[in-house]
Design a protein around this motif. Structure first.
Motif, mmCIF file in Angstrom:
data_model
loop_
_atom_site.group_PDB
_atom_site.id
_atom_site.type_symbol
_atom_site.label_atom_id
_atom_site.label_comp_id
_atom_site.label_asym_id
_atom_site.label_seq_id
_atom_site.Cartn_x
_atom_site.Cartn_y
_atom_site.Cartn_z
ATOM 1 N N ASP A 1 0.822 -1.209 0.000
ATOM 2 C CA ASP A 1 0.000 0.000 0.000
ATOM 3 C C ASP A 1 0.858 1.261 0.000
ATOM 4 N N ARG B 1 2.421 1.673 -3.455
ATOM 5 C CA ARG B 1 1.395 2.079 -4.401
ATOM 6 C C ARG B 1 1.052 3.559 -4.211
ATOM 7 N N ALA B 2 0.961 3.984 -2.961
ATOM 8 C CA ALA B 2 0.682 5.395 -2.684
ATOM 9 C C ALA B 2 1.850 6.272 -3.122
ATOM 10 N N ARG C 1 3.944 5.652 -5.611
ATOM 11 C CA ARG C 1 3.904 5.739 -7.075
ATOM 12 C C ARG C 1 2.828 6.715 -7.538
ATOM 13 N N ARG C 2 1.671 6.661 -6.904
ATOM 14 C CA ARG C 2 0.587 7.572 -7.275
ATOM 15 C C ARG C 2 0.975 9.022 -6.986
ATOM 16 N N LEU C 3 1.627 9.253 -5.864
ATOM 17 C CA LEU C 3 2.068 10.603 -5.515
ATOM 18 C C LEU C 3 3.103 11.117 -6.504
ATOM 19 N N ARG D 1 3.266 10.399 -9.589
ATOM 20 C CA ARG D 1 2.566 10.738 -10.835
ATOM 21 C C ARG D 1 1.792 12.048 -10.699
ATOM 22 N N GLN D 2 1.225 12.323 -9.538
ATOM 23 C CA GLN D 2 0.338 13.471 -9.370
ATOM 24 C C GLN D 2 1.071 14.766 -9.054
#
Length: 116
Positions: free
Chosen positions: A4, A7-8, A10-12, A14-15
């Motif tokens: 988790d 994954r968080a 990686r998302r951060l 990208r954003q």
């Protein structure tokens, strides 16, 4: 749990570049009222920050407390970074206001810490 977190992360990754980037010619101009609100709020934070800085200076001279200077510096840098981030993200609708809110919390924390 580590899945988790990764994954968080990686998302951060990208954003964040999309949230804090310089606008291009293709981006629409920010709404004038929104820009004026961000500028007014940042100006009020700047004036309040000067008052906190004056109180911090007096507190540094008044008595020696080893925790005082690093604490005041970190609080000030957090507020300054949030205000700069608000201007860097002015093309977004809510992000600048959230960052200025965080800077306001930082200002209040600075006011509390510098109280005599």
């Amino acid at each position: 749990m580590s899945v988790d977190v990764s994954r968080a992360a990686r998302r951060l990754r990208r954003q964040l570049p999309d949230a804090f980037r310089l606008p291009t010619e293709a981006d629409p101009a920010p709404e004038p009222r929104h820009l004026a609100a961000v500028c007014a709020w940042a100006a009020a934070l700047g004036l309040g920050g000067m008052a906190v800085a004056l109180r911090a200076f007096v507190g540094l001279i008044a008595q020696y407390r080893p925790w005082y200077a690093p604490t005041v510096i970190v609080i000030g840098l957090v507020g300054l970074a949030c205000t700069i981030g608000a201007f860097a993200s002015v093309h977004h609708r809510r992000l600048p206001l959230a960052l200025l809110g965080a800077a306001s919390v930082s200002l209040v924390a600075g006011w509390i810490v510098t109280g005599w």
